[in-house]
Design a protein around this motif. Structure first.
Motif, PDB file in Angstrom:
ATOM      1  N   PHE A 136       0.934  -1.231   0.013  1.00 54.89           N
ATOM      2  CA  PHE A 136      -0.079  -0.118   0.091  1.00 54.89           C
ATOM      3  C   PHE A 136       0.815   1.235  -0.213  1.00 54.89           C
ATOM      4  CE2 PHE A 136      -3.539  -2.417   2.057  1.00 54.89           C
ATOM      5  CZ  PHE A 136      -4.509  -2.475   0.927  1.00 54.89           C
ATOM      6  N   SER A 137       1.997   1.091   0.613  1.00 53.95           N
ATOM      7  CA  SER A 137       2.785   2.583   0.897  1.00 53.95           C
ATOM      8  C   SER A 137       3.387   2.783  -0.389  1.00 53.95           C
ATOM      9  CB  SER A 137       3.937   2.232   1.697  1.00 53.95           C
ATOM     10  OG  SER A 137       3.329   1.990   3.145  1.00 53.95           O
ATOM     11  N   PHE A 138       3.944   1.612  -1.110  1.00 58.34           N
ATOM     12  CA  PHE A 138       4.492   1.993  -2.382  1.00 58.34           C
ATOM     13  C   PHE A 138       3.797   2.150  -3.719  1.00 58.34           C
ATOM     14  CE2 PHE A 138       7.996   0.341   0.240  1.00 58.34           C
ATOM     15  CZ  PHE A 138       8.907   1.201   0.174  1.00 58.34           C
ATOM     16  N   SER A 139       2.701   1.426  -3.391  1.00 58.85           N
ATOM     17  CA  SER A 139       1.570   1.467  -4.471  1.00 58.85           C
ATOM     18  C   SER A 139       1.030   2.705  -4.856  1.00 58.85           C
ATOM     19  CB  SER A 139       0.711   0.214  -4.489  1.00 58.85           C
ATOM     20  OG  SER A 139      -0.250   0.376  -3.415  1.00 58.85           O
ATOM     21  N   SER A 140       0.877   3.719  -3.601  1.00 52.54           N
ATOM     22  CA  SER A 140       0.161   4.840  -3.648  1.00 52.54           C
ATOM     23  C   SER A 140       0.907   5.829  -4.553  1.00 52.54           C
ATOM     24  CB  SER A 140       0.039   5.459  -2.249  1.00 52.54           C
ATOM     25  OG  SER A 140       1.492   5.663  -1.633  1.00 52.54           O
ATOM     26  N   PHE A 141       2.108   5.562  -4.978  1.00 55.18           N
ATOM     27  CA  PHE A 141       2.866   6.527  -6.112  1.00 55.18           C
ATOM     28  C   PHE A 141       2.425   6.074  -7.292  1.00 55.18           C
ATOM     29  CE2 PHE A 141       5.919   6.302  -2.213  1.00 55.18           C
ATOM     30  CZ  PHE A 141       5.976   7.582  -2.215  1.00 55.18           C
ATOM     31  N   PHE A 142       1.907   4.848  -7.721  1.00 58.11           N
ATOM     32  CA  PHE A 142       1.525   4.732  -9.087  1.00 58.11           C
ATOM     33  C   PHE A 142      -0.167   5.045  -9.080  1.00 58.11           C
ATOM     34  CE2 PHE A 142       4.720   1.814  -8.429  1.00 58.11           C
ATOM     35  CZ  PHE A 142       5.314   1.925  -9.596  1.00 58.11           C
ATOM     36  N   MET A 143      -0.833   5.927  -8.111  1.00 55.20           N
ATOM     37  CA  MET A 143      -2.137   6.395  -8.193  1.00 55.20           C
ATOM     38  C   MET A 143      -2.315   7.401  -9.177  1.00 55.20           C
ATOM     39  SD  MET A 143      -4.101   4.378  -6.319  1.00 55.20           S
ATOM     40  CE  MET A 143      -3.096   2.831  -6.136  1.00 55.20           C
ATOM     41  N   PHE A 144      -1.158   8.214  -9.157  1.00 55.59           N
ATOM     42  CA  PHE A 144      -1.226   9.470 -10.031  1.00 55.59           C
ATOM     43  C   PHE A 144       0.033   9.618 -11.089  1.00 55.59           C
ATOM     44  CE2 PHE A 144      -3.562  10.472  -6.305  1.00 55.59           C
ATOM     45  CZ  PHE A 144      -4.812  10.639  -6.709  1.00 55.59           C
ATOM     46  N   LEU A 145      -0.176  10.133 -12.181  1.00 59.27           N
ATOM     47  CA  LEU A 145       0.863  10.378 -13.077  1.00 59.27           C
ATOM     48  C   LEU A 145       2.018  11.221 -12.547  1.00 59.27           C
ATOM     49  CD1 LEU A 145      -1.041  10.637 -16.456  1.00 59.27           C
ATOM     50  CD2 LEU A 145       0.111   8.587 -15.639  1.00 59.27           C
ATOM     51  N   THR A 148       1.990  15.102 -12.710  1.00 58.95           N
ATOM     52  CA  THR A 148       0.641  15.740 -12.307  1.00 58.95           C
ATOM     53  C   THR A 148       0.976  16.710 -10.854  1.00 58.95           C
ATOM     54  OG1 THR A 148      -0.328  13.980 -11.027  1.00 58.95           O
ATOM     55  CG2 THR A 148      -1.158  14.230 -13.064  1.00 58.95           C
ATOM     56  N   SER A 149       0.167  17.589 -10.771  1.00 58.32           N
ATOM     57  CA  SER A 149       0.192  18.458  -9.577  1.00 58.32           C
ATOM     58  C   SER A 149       0.136  17.696  -8.068  1.00 58.32           C
ATOM     59  CB  SER A 149      -0.481  19.809  -9.409  1.00 58.32           C
ATOM     60  OG  SER A 149      -1.806  19.518  -9.330  1.00 58.32           O
ATOM     61  N   VAL A 150      -0.984  16.727  -8.059  1.00 54.48           N
ATOM     62  CA  VAL A 150      -1.310  15.911  -7.254  1.00 54.48           C
ATOM     63  C   VAL A 150      -0.017  15.000  -6.795  1.00 54.48           C
ATOM     64  CG1 VAL A 150      -2.850  14.111  -6.415  1.00 54.48           C
ATOM     65  CG2 VAL A 150      -3.778  16.053  -7.802  1.00 54.48           C
ATOM     66  N   PHE A 151       0.451  14.398  -7.656  1.00 57.53           N
ATOM     67  CA  PHE A 151       1.756  13.624  -7.536  1.00 57.53           C
ATOM     68  C   PHE A 151       2.938  14.252  -6.871  1.00 57.53           C
ATOM     69  CE2 PHE A 151       5.783  11.618  -8.597  1.00 57.53           C
ATOM     70  CZ  PHE A 151       5.430  10.088  -8.206  1.00 57.53           C
ATOM     71  N   LYS A 152       3.003  15.526  -7.363  1.00 56.35           N
ATOM     72  CA  LYS A 152       4.201  16.552  -6.784  1.00 56.35           C
ATOM     73  C   LYS A 152       3.884  16.764  -5.345  1.00 56.35           C
ATOM     74  CE  LYS A 152       5.621  17.956 -11.247  1.00 56.35           C
ATOM     75  NZ  LYS A 152       5.586  18.867 -12.401  1.00 56.35           N
ATOM     76  N   LYS A 153       2.533  17.056  -5.148  1.00 59.86           N
ATOM     77  CA  LYS A 153       1.990  17.415  -3.655  1.00 59.86           C
ATOM     78  C   LYS A 153       2.414  16.327  -2.823  1.00 59.86           C
ATOM     79  CE  LYS A 153      -1.293  21.064  -4.749  1.00 59.86           C
ATOM     80  NZ  LYS A 153      -2.550  21.306  -4.986  1.00 59.86           N
ATOM     81  N   GLY A 154       2.153  15.038  -3.483  1.00 56.64           N
ATOM     82  CA  GLY A 154       2.225  13.726  -2.660  1.00 56.64           C
ATOM     83  C   GLY A 154       3.472  13.531  -2.392  1.00 56.64           C
ATOM     84  N   LEU A 155       4.450  13.895  -2.984  1.00 57.45           N
ATOM     85  CA  LEU A 155       6.096  13.884  -2.836  1.00 57.45           C
ATOM     86  C   LEU A 155       6.483  14.574  -1.741  1.00 57.45           C
ATOM     87  CD1 LEU A 155       7.624  13.556  -6.228  1.00 57.45           C
ATOM     88  CD2 LEU A 155       7.249  11.481  -4.665  1.00 57.45           C
ATOM     89  N   TYR A 156       5.777  15.889  -1.396  1.00 54.90           N
ATOM     90  CA  TYR A 156       6.146  16.849  -0.490  1.00 54.90           C
ATOM     91  C   TYR A 156       5.523  16.189   0.803  1.00 54.90           C
ATOM     92  CZ  TYR A 156       7.460  20.251  -3.594  1.00 54.90           C
ATOM     93  OH  TYR A 156       8.066  21.140  -4.556  1.00 54.90           O
ATOM     94  N   PHE A 157       4.101  15.527   0.877  1.00 51.91           N
ATOM     95  CA  PHE A 157       3.516  14.902   2.155  1.00 51.91           C
ATOM     96  C   PHE A 157       4.714  13.798   2.357  1.00 51.91           C
ATOM     97  CE2 PHE A 157       0.030  17.538   1.209  1.00 51.91           C
ATOM     98  CZ  PHE A 157      -0.492  17.678   2.603  1.00 51.91           C
ATOM     99  N   THR A 158       4.895  13.114   1.459  1.00 51.12           N
ATOM    100  CA  THR A 158       5.849  11.855   1.623  1.00 51.12           C
ATOM    101  C   THR A 158       7.081  12.231   2.425  1.00 51.12           C
ATOM    102  OG1 THR A 158       4.998  10.571  -0.309  1.00 51.12           O
ATOM    103  CG2 THR A 158       7.154   9.729   0.620  1.00 51.12           C
TER     104      THR A 158
END
Length: 171
Positions: A136-145, A148-158
């Motif tokens: 689950f932890s690693f597959s969440s990185f495959f949820m968005f391209l 995209t800005s959502v992925f980039k924001k996700g990296l900040y949260f990570t």
């Protein structure tokens, strides 16, 4: 939308159905984890009186093993009686009367599942669950391209989550 054969889509599908499958066990682990935080207190515990027959004339040193109490401390000895926290043992009759505080049945089962060891019958369930959580932890990185800005924001949260984890571990 991702290509039907793309790895990203396959991981998302596995993530989705594995998540649905593990809802029950994740709920149990979450609740038992919260309960285990309070294991050094009497929160959630119920008091029960125990009367048991053990070996006659047991010494105060043997008492803890015979009653299966790891941290039994004798407070005093008077005649044929040995007093310990929450109880008394009669050397003459071999009867021990004491009180124990235990979690209710279902909470006890949940916390034992959470703390299982390699010798327990369901240890493989804990291994499977741990691997699923890593997935689950690693597959969440495959949820968005990645673009995209959502992925980039996700990296900040990570990054924030990794930093918080390191702080909690080493400070």
């Amino acid at each position: 939308m991702a290509n039907k054969n793309s790895m990203s889509l396959k991981i998302r599908i596995i993530h989705r159905y594995l998540g649905f499958f593990l809802v029950g066990i994740m709920s149990v682990y979450a609740l038992s984890g919260i309960i285990l935080i309070f294991r050094d207190s009497d929160a959630f515990k119920q008091e029960r009186e125990v009367t048991t027959q053990i070996k006659v004339n047991a010494s105060s040193d043997e008492l803890g093993k015979l009653l299966e109490m790891r941290r039994l401390k004798v407070t005093k000895e008077e005649g044929n009686k040995i007093y310990f926290q929450n109880g008394v043992y009669d050397k003459e009759t071999g009867i021990a009367d004491y009180k124990v505080k235990e979690l209710p049945f279902i909470l006890d089962k949940m916390t034992h599942l959470h703390k299982s060891k390699s010798g327990d019958s369901l240890f493989f369930l804990n291994i499977f669950f741990g691997i699923a959580l890593l997935f689950f932890s690693f597959s969440s990185f495959f949820m968005f391209l990645p673009k995209t800005s959502v992925f980039k924001k996700g990296l900040y949260f990570t990054l924030a989550g990794v930093i918080l984890t390191l702080l909690l571990l080493f400070v």
